[in-house]
Scaffold this motif. Structure first.
Motif: not given
Length: 343
Positions: A121-127
């Motif tokens: 979720a953190v990675r996707d939000s940043a991307q």
């Protein structure tokens, strides 16, 4: 031209439950509450950070305020994405430099007890917020780097990072976490304890923001302090009459209200010490325990932990910013810290 100059638009983010801090070009350019205000009818973002915090608990039915992170992890994916985007836009305004939103790498710190789903979720939000490359680092490691500990050495260091949503306790050696405890008792829990205490003890209904102000003004881990703060006036609604009223609270009362939550943190520290290898225990005996995060500013907490563990307790110089500083150092030296960064 060095590698870092090519990527001078790299940013380091401490995505916290209570506050989000962003480092760009070695400077903390954003330090805002992790909150967003949205128009319910149009889904348009009305405010982010401090402006949204001023609206919190004061809105009418057409506006809602959302805290996208709960217990250190993303609870509302789309709100988190909008918040990260908004914070990145603030870099332009605050640093005075032109920021190119399509060409940056991002290092974000995450709790050590995070699951794979929460990590994604953190990675996707940043991307989705246009990051080209995303790296993640565990908060206790970032805090250790931020307070100047050489994490690569075969020397044990213990970090207790008390944030808004989680308390991260870790024994670090050789660029890794050897023993850790992650518990969802931290600053937000303290606010809730104060809120509940006011309702039970004084029949006074107060909001989250008022509880936070009480914690900062007279929050304490001990019922007796050498330099006690003055009593604090708190305004709220009388539950018996429904009329607003003011009462004065003392630091001893707040220490009593927070006692159970602080005991849980003490137990977790003892548990982490218990599961540490004996050689590292010897190092911790010499070096003591390092306190970071906003919770480290709670009056008397260092003394209370010292009495419980019989170890020296060191409060970081700028505990609120230790994690983001460490994240910034890791970002600047990606090659040196490759072993502690996750993609």
């Amino acid at each position: 031209m060095g590698l870092f100059d090519l990527f001078s638009n790299d940013i380091a983010i401490d995505l916290g439950t209570a506050n989000t801090l962003v480092i760009h070009k070695d400077k903390i350019v954003v330090d805002e509450p992790s909150i967003i205000a949205i128009d319910r009818n149009t889904n348009k973002v009305l405010a982010i950070g401090r402006m949204a915090m001023q609206m919190h608990e004061k809105t009418h039915e057409n506006i809602k305020t959302i805290r996208p992170l709960k217990d250190g992890v993303i609870a509302d994916f789309s709100a988190a994405e909008e918040m990260i985007r908004g914070m990145i836009r603030m870099i332009d305004e605050k640093s005075g430099s032109r920021f190119f939103p399509k060409s940056y790498r991002m290092v974000i710190c995450i709790p050590s007890g995070i699951t794979e789903v929460e990590k994604r979720a953190v990675r996707d939000s940043a991307q989705h917020a246009h990051a080209k490359e995303v790296y993640m680092i565990h908060e206790p490691l970032a805090a250790a780097i931020g307070i100047g500990i050489d994490i690569e050495q075969p020397m044990g260091s213990m970090i207790v990072d008390i944030g808004g949503g989680t308390t991260e306790i870790a024994v670090i050696a050789l660029s890794g976490i050897v023993a850790d405890q992650s518990l969802r008792v931290a600053g937000d829990t303290f606010n809730k304890d104060i809120l509940d205490y006011m309702r039970r003890q004084h029949n006074l209904l107060i909001g989250e923001r008022s509880a936070e102000k009480v914690k900062i003004a007279v929050g304490s881990a001990l019922t007796e302090l050498d330099n006690p703060p003055e009593d604090y006036e708190i305004r709220g609604r009388d539950l018996m009459t429904g009329i607003p009223k003011i009462i004065k609270v003392t630091y001893s009362e707040i220490a009593f209200a927070l006692d159970k939550s602080i005991s849980k943190i003490e137990e977790a520290v003892l548990k982490a010490l218990e599961i540490s290898p004996p050689e590292l225990s010897a190092d911790i005996y010499d070096n003591g325990i390092h306190l970071t995060g906003g919770g480290a500013l709670l009056r008397g907490l260092d003394k209370r932990l010292a009495m419980k563990t019989k170890l020296p307790i060191h409060v970081a110089d700028d505990p609120l910013r230790a994690v983001v500083r460490g994240t910034g150092i890791a970002m600047k030296n990606l090659d040196s810290f490759k072993s502690v960064l996750m993609t």
